[in-house]
Design an enzyme around this catalytic site. Structure first.
Site, PDB file in Angstrom:
ATOM      1  N   SER A   1      25.870  46.610 155.467  1.00  0.00           N
ATOM      2  CA  SER A   1      27.202  47.218 155.620  1.00  0.00           C
ATOM      3  C   SER A   1      28.121  46.303 156.417  1.00  0.00           C
ATOM      4  O   SER A   1      27.669  45.580 157.321  1.00  0.00           O
ATOM      5  CB  SER A   1      27.057  48.546 156.355  1.00  0.00           C
TER       6      SER A   1
ATOM      7  N   TYR B   1      24.598  53.635 163.209  1.00  0.00           N
ATOM      8  CA  TYR B   1      24.527  53.286 161.789  1.00  0.00           C
ATOM      9  C   TYR B   1      24.500  51.767 161.623  1.00  0.00           C
ATOM     10  O   TYR B   1      23.639  51.208 160.926  1.00  0.00           O
ATOM     11  CB  TYR B   1      25.731  53.885 161.053  1.00  0.00           C
TER      12      TYR B   1
END
Ligand SMILES: NC(=O)c1ccc[n+]([C@@H]2O[C@H](COP(=O)([O-])OP(=O)(O)OC[C@H]3O[C@@H](n4cnc5c(N)ncnc54)[C@H](O)[C@@H]3O)[C@@H](O)[C@H]2O)c1
Length: 327
Positions: A129, A154
């Site tokens: 990501s 995350y």
């Protein structure tokens, strides 16, 4: 070819599966259909995949290794894995950290173990990501930059995935490509993401919450461009360069354009023919003010060129959204 796609009921996994099926590959989808967002949407995506003879689903939680092994015990040879199943979302990681530990850390390790023991596997591509760039302020974000300062759990789990993958490429020579996706959007998208939330609220006549007073930039990447990058990566595994050079690489996949959040909102308003009532709010913990992808590495190696500006992609998303919801 037979490709295993994890997260096949998810936004990106659905589209990747569609592209692979369209070119004649067999796709084995893996997904646990969890209820992080509307399960009906996941089932609707799956129904379209399951209508095609080349697709089959294994409904299993990738963080449960025994269940995963059992579920995949009869699948025969596979040439590639596209590992997209994860707990996504930055904000949810503030309140539900253990979901990230399970899906993104245990789940990623379990997929690496599957890959390690699968004879004949050419390549595993997995989702990282743009959030791994954390508080970096040098734009655009380059794969050469240090990414040691995540600002959300995350992001920390995605960075950890990259490290675990490097280790497996080094120790067991499992060829791998990690893809750092930049704000993916488009038809069949994710209901927890800003574009969907704004569209839903504007249509319902509700106000939208605009964080950091709208002082945000995002590299919005249209789903078709992402899929093109994923499949090009899958088809071109990194070479094993011998001692010290494992078959491993990382690419950014973005649109290579940082767009102001207010421009994104303006395009949604134009496509809907309605103005949003905006509530300006401060920056959210875990969020970053700007993302912008340097895509030179994937352009150089694979000829990747994103071709969908947000002026085209946002109306396409809105058309799909209205059609899907009948609104
Ligand atoms: N959409 C984006 O903008 C974006 C940006 C950066 C990275 N990513 C990454 O790309 C990947 C795909 O994202 P997406 O937007 O399609 O998300 P998504 O939530 O729509 O898809 C993920 C899928 O994985 C499944 N899943 C989650 N945990 C699982 C588990 N333990 N076992 C089996 N299945 C599980 C979910 O049910 C879901 O269908 C994720 O790894 C995400 O972190 C997405």
């Amino acid at each position: 070819m037979t490709i295993l796609v994890t997260g096949a009921a998810g936004f990106i996994g659905y589209h990747v599966s569609q592209r692979l099926l369209a070119r004649g590959d067999q796709v084995i989808g893996v997904d646990n259909l969890n209820d992080y967002y509307d399960v009906q949407l996941k089932k609707a995506r799956l129904a379209r995949l399951q209508a095609q003879s080349g697709f089959s689903l294994r409904q299993v939680d990738i963080s449960d290794f025994e269940a995963l092994k059992t579920s995949l015990s009869d699948i025969g040879p596979i040439s590639g894995i596209v590992h997209l199943a994860a707990q996504a979302g930055v904000r949810y990681s503030l309140t539900n950290p253990h979901a990230y530990l399970q899906a993104n850390l245990a789940g990623h390790l379990n997929m690496l173990e599957i890959a390690r023991h699968k004879d004949g596997l050419d390549h595993m591509v997995y989702a990282s990501s743009s959030s791994v760039y954390g508080g970096n302020t040098d734009l655009p974000f380059s794969v050469e930059d240090r990414v040691d300062h995540p600002v959300s759990l995350y992001a920390a789990t995605k960075k950890a995935d990259e490290l675990m993958s490097h280790c497996y490429a080094h120790l067991y020579r499992v060829p791998q490509t990690g893809l750092r996706f930049f704000t993916v959007y488009g038809p069949w998208g994710r209901p927890d993401m800003a574009m969907w939330l704004f569209t839903r609220a504007i249509l319902a006549g509700e106000p939208i919450r605009v964080f950091n007073n709208g002082e945000m930039m995002r590299d919005f990447t249209y789903i078709d461009d992402i899929v093109t990058g994923v499949v090009a990566s899958l088809d071109n595994p990194p070479a094993d360069g011998g001692e010290g050079v494992p078959p491993y690489r990382i690419y950014n996949i973005g649109n290579h354009k940082a767009e102001p959040l207010m421009r994104m909102i303006g395009l949604i308003e134009d496509a809907l023919g309605r103005k949003a009532e905006k509530i300006m709010e401060p920056m959210q913990p875990g969020d970053v003010p700007a993302t912008y992808a340097d895509i030179e590495a994937i352009r150089r190696d694979l000829g990747f060129e994103p071709s969908t500006p947000i002026d085209v992609g946002i109306p396409a998303f809105i058309d799909w959204y209205r059609d899907y919801h009948g609104v």
